[in-house]
Design a protein around this motif. Structure first.
Motif, short mmCIF file in Angstrom:
data_model
loop_
_atom_site.label_atom_id
_atom_site.label_comp_id
_atom_site.label_asym_id
_atom_site.label_seq_id
_atom_site.Cartn_x
_atom_site.Cartn_y
_atom_site.Cartn_z
N VAL A 190 0.75 -1.04 -0.05
CA VAL A 190 0.20 -0.03 0.01
C VAL A 190 0.70 1.30 0.01
O VAL A 190 1.92 1.50 0.95
N LYS A 191 0.75 2.01 -0.83
CA LYS A 191 1.46 3.36 -1.01
C LYS A 191 1.00 4.42 0.02
O LYS A 191 -0.19 4.76 0.29
N ILE A 192 1.85 5.13 0.45
CA ILE A 192 1.76 6.24 1.31
C ILE A 192 1.98 7.60 0.94
O ILE A 192 3.12 7.61 0.30
N ARG A 193 1.22 8.20 1.13
CA ARG A 193 1.63 9.91 0.72
C ARG A 193 1.29 10.91 1.67
O ARG A 193 0.34 10.83 2.27
N GLU A 194 2.22 11.56 2.15
CA GLU A 194 2.04 12.32 3.62
C GLU A 194 2.65 13.69 3.49
O GLU A 194 3.70 13.69 2.92
N GLU A 195 1.95 14.82 3.80
CA GLU A 195 2.74 16.25 3.61
C GLU A 195 2.75 16.65 5.19
O GLU A 195 1.90 16.45 6.10
N LEU A 196 4.14 16.97 5.33
CA LEU A 196 4.58 17.63 6.91
C LEU A 196 4.31 18.80 6.94
O LEU A 196 3.96 19.72 5.86
N GLY A 197 4.75 19.44 8.12
CA GLY A 197 4.48 20.83 8.32
C GLY A 197 5.65 21.68 7.44
O GLY A 197 6.58 21.24 7.01
N PRO A 198 5.26 23.15 7.21
CA PRO A 198 6.38 23.88 6.50
C PRO A 198 7.57 23.81 7.25
O PRO A 198 7.94 23.86 8.37
N LEU A 199 8.69 24.10 6.31
CA LEU A 199 10.07 24.34 6.89
C LEU A 199 10.46 25.61 6.16
O LEU A 199 10.23 26.07 5.19
N THR A 200 11.40 26.43 7.17
CA THR A 200 11.87 27.63 6.87
C THR A 200 13.18 27.41 6.35
O THR A 200 14.07 26.80 6.58
N PHE A 201 13.65 27.96 5.05
CA PHE A 201 14.96 27.98 4.30
C PHE A 201 15.65 28.97 4.08
O PHE A 201 14.74 30.06 3.91
N GLY A 202 16.97 29.36 4.22
CA GLY A 202 17.50 30.56 3.71
C GLY A 202 18.77 30.50 2.81
O GLY A 202 19.42 31.06 2.72
N LYS A 203 19.02 29.20 2.64
CA LYS A 203 20.17 28.88 1.74
C LYS A 203 20.03 27.24 1.41
O LYS A 203 19.03 26.53 1.90
N PHE A 204 20.53 26.91 0.22
CA PHE A 204 20.51 25.54 -0.42
C PHE A 204 21.96 24.99 -0.40
O PHE A 204 22.87 25.73 -0.79
N GLU A 205 22.39 24.10 0.13
CA GLU A 205 23.70 23.38 0.03
C GLU A 205 23.61 22.31 -1.13
O GLU A 205 23.03 21.43 -1.09
N VAL A 206 24.73 22.68 -2.12
CA VAL A 206 24.64 21.75 -3.49
C VAL A 206 25.96 21.11 -3.39
O VAL A 206 26.89 21.53 -3.19
N GLU A 207 25.68 19.83 -4.10
CA GLU A 207 27.06 19.03 -4.24
C GLU A 207 27.84 19.37 -5.76
O GLU A 207 27.01 19.40 -6.64
N VAL A 208 28.97 19.57 -5.64
CA VAL A 208 29.79 20.02 -6.92
C VAL A 208 29.70 18.75 -7.82
O VAL A 208 29.87 18.87 -8.97
N ASP A 209 29.65 17.36 -7.05
CA ASP A 209 29.57 16.16 -8.07
C ASP A 209 28.42 16.11 -8.93
O ASP A 209 28.27 15.42 -9.92
N LYS A 210 27.32 17.02 -8.63
CA LYS A 210 26.24 17.00 -9.52
C LYS A 210 26.28 17.92 -10.82
O LYS A 210 25.58 17.85 -11.67
N LYS A 211 27.66 18.40 -10.89
CA LYS A 211 28.24 19.04 -12.03
C LYS A 211 27.14 20.39 -12.57
O LYS A 211 27.82 21.27 -12.84
N GLU A 212 25.90 20.61 -12.31
CA GLU A 212 25.20 21.57 -12.76
C GLU A 212 24.03 22.02 -11.76
O GLU A 212 23.82 21.27 -10.92
#
Length: 543
Positions: free
Chosen positions: A251-273
């Motif tokens: 049985v598949k589960i779909r659930e929505e959680l409470g909102p998150l506040t963000f101020g930046k994104f940390e991205v990995e160089v290995d992803k190339k772009e």
């Protein structure tokens, strides 16, 4: 009174000085606005300081000894003026002011330059009335931070010096949360910026008469940074996490959680772009997700952006760890566009995005297979040898062996001196076969490369739809680290008035866009972007 003097009086009064003081300073400085500002500030050592305020009629209740902040500011100006040799004091007024970074935070002066370059940030800070009339220790520290920032921005606006010092701002900031806590974030531009903007926001709320109860309550659930914000709403956004999982019975589960506040994104160089790295940063694998009492399964969490901030900060992680635990800086390219479209990551577009991401995944699978095949042709047996070139060299070698005999000994091929015999027919056949193979391999390689280019273009254009391009962000600044894990130098590239400029501590120079990309890509040498800052085009246009 001339128009020029009237304009100078108006500008100095907008900074918070009263009219008699301004007129007196201009009279003593032959009407020169910059000199008058220095005259007013230096006068703080000889007479009571003038509180900075936009409305001279607002009463300021400062008890004796309570204006230490103003004296400290003036002392900072005086000491900084002494530290600048006469020959480098003056600057070309067409060049922005440099900032001397005297703190242990390598990117601090770069961040201040970026904040000042943002019209909404600059105007808000310059418009503040810094009135010191509180006994609350935290409020005093917050007001001091804004006062120091206010003064520095005024100097950046009017100073004729080549550079100014950031020491007052960084010390005021460190005094709020403690120098150790601030220093813990000196390697993380995004985290540091989030903390700095949060403290400025808190001080602005108190300065603009919001009640303590309102601010404390808002801070508890982080809505303080977005709802009703004066500044931080431009830097902080909101995400909605969605969970996908499957129970042991299927049985598949779909659930929505409470909102998150963000101020930046940390991205990995290995992803190339940046788009692929951003997608990866928004996804999270959960090993133990509870679907029933005592029942845990693997799940995937995807965060969808509900509220976009005006400024998007991407911190690029270039650090890698080998099997022995040694940390090094990855010398790998990480590409990014001049214009960024976040539409594919918005909650309102999530259904369409998921569908297109499946299409993209299939195309990327084909893309990867093509890349691997091309790699096997161009890097045969990991020896960095192109098969077609190897065959061609072999064919040329055999053709050039007219009247020579090949021998094999000790696993090496060598040629004896010429013998008086004709070239054998089999050698001619061998040369032709090898030559044909070389041409066929080269032709196949070119076909695969063309197919690869087409596939890459298809992947790139998957999200080329109007709904995904409604929000448009322009690359406004790049913070570059030039060095390795042991150290190096940090500087910023910033676009101002349509031109790129390099801000390296006290030095500010104009630079071309190609040089910015070359230095930031991270593929050449040890320099590479460690932080990308994009700004909503609407904000730039409005201001």
């Amino acid at each position: 009174m001339g128009n020029q003097k009237k304009e100078a009086i108006k500008k100095l009064m907008e900074m918070g000085f009263d009219e008699p003081t301004v007129i007196s300073a201009l009279d003593n400085c032959d009407g020169n606005q910059e000199s008058a500002l220095e005259y007013i500030l230096s006068s703080a050592f000889n007479k009571p300081s003038i509180p900075y305020r936009q409305n001279p009629n607002v009463p300021v209740n400062i008890k004796p000894g309570e204006d230490d902040m103003q004296k400290a500011i003036a002392l900072s100006i005086k000491e900084n003026s002494k530290s600048q040799p006469i020959e480098i004091k003056e600057r070309d007024q067409s060049i922005p002011l440099g900032l001397k970074n005297t703190s242990s935070i390598p990117f601090f002066s770069s961040l201040i330059q970026i904040y000042y370059s943002l019209p909404f940030f600059r105007k808000l800070i310059l418009s503040q009335s810094i009135i010191i009339q509180t006994e609350d220790p935290r409020k005093k520290k917050l007001f001091k931070l804004i006062s120091e920032l206010n003064l520095l921005f005024k100097l950046m606006e009017t100073s004729k010096m080549k550079y100014e010092d950031t020491v007052g701002v960084v010390n005021a900031f460190a005094d709020i949360d403690g120098a150790q806590l601030v220093n813990n974030e000196k390697s993380h531009v995004g985290d540091f910026s989030m903390r700095f903007v949060s403290r400025v926001e808190e001080g602005l709320r108190y300065l603009n008469s919001q009640s303590d109860e309102e601010i404390v309550k808002a801070k508890e659930d982080m809505s303080f940074l977005i709802e009703g914000s004066m500044l931080s709403g431009m830097f902080f956004g909101k995400m909605i996490p969605k969970i996908r999982a499957k129970k042991p019975d299927g049985v598949k589960i779909r659930e929505e959680l409470g909102p998150l506040t963000f101020g930046k994104f940390e991205v990995e160089v290995d992803k190339k772009e940046i788009y692929e790295a951003w997608r990866s940063a928004l996804a999270k694998e959960i090993d133990l997700f509870q679907v029933a009492e005592g029942v845990n399964v693997k799940a995937k969490q995807i965060n969808w952006i509900d509220i976009l901030p005006g400024v998007l900060i991407f911190e690029i992680n270039r650090l890698t760890t080998d099997s022995k635990g040694n940390i090094s800086k990855a010398i790998k390219p990480f590409s990014f566009p001049m214009t960024l479209y976040p539409g594919r990551f918005l909650l309102k577009n999530s259904k369409k995005t998921v569908k297109l991401q499946r299409t993209m995944a299939n195309k990327k699978k084909s893309l990867k297979q093509l890349e691997n095949t091309i790699e096997s042709f161009e890097n045969f047996n990991n020896r960095k040898q192109n098969i077609s070139q190897m065959l061609k060299l072999c064919s040329n070698f055999l053709e050039n062996q007219n009247n020579q005999e090949l021998k094999i000994g000790n696993d090496e091929i060598y040629v004896d001196p010429p013998l008086p015999i004709e070239k054998k027919p089999t050698l001619e056949i061998a040369c032709k076969v090898i030559g044909d193979y070389s041409e066929k391999v080269q032709s196949t390689l070119e076909e695969m490369k063309e197919k690869l280019r087409t596939c890459e273009k298809d992947v790139e254009n998957i999200f080329d739809e109007e709904k995904f391009k409604k929000s448009e962000y322009e690359l406004h600044a790049v913070i570059v680290h030039d060095g390795d894990v042991a150290g190096g130098q940090v500087y910023a590239y910033m676009k101002r008035n349509g031109m790129w400029k390099k801000f390296h501590d006290i030095n500010v120079t104009e630079i071309g866009e190609k040089s910015v990309i070359f230095d930031s890509l991270g593929e050449y040498g040890i320099s590479g972007a460690c932080c990308l800052i994009y700004v909503d085009n609407n904000l730039l246009r409005e201001n």
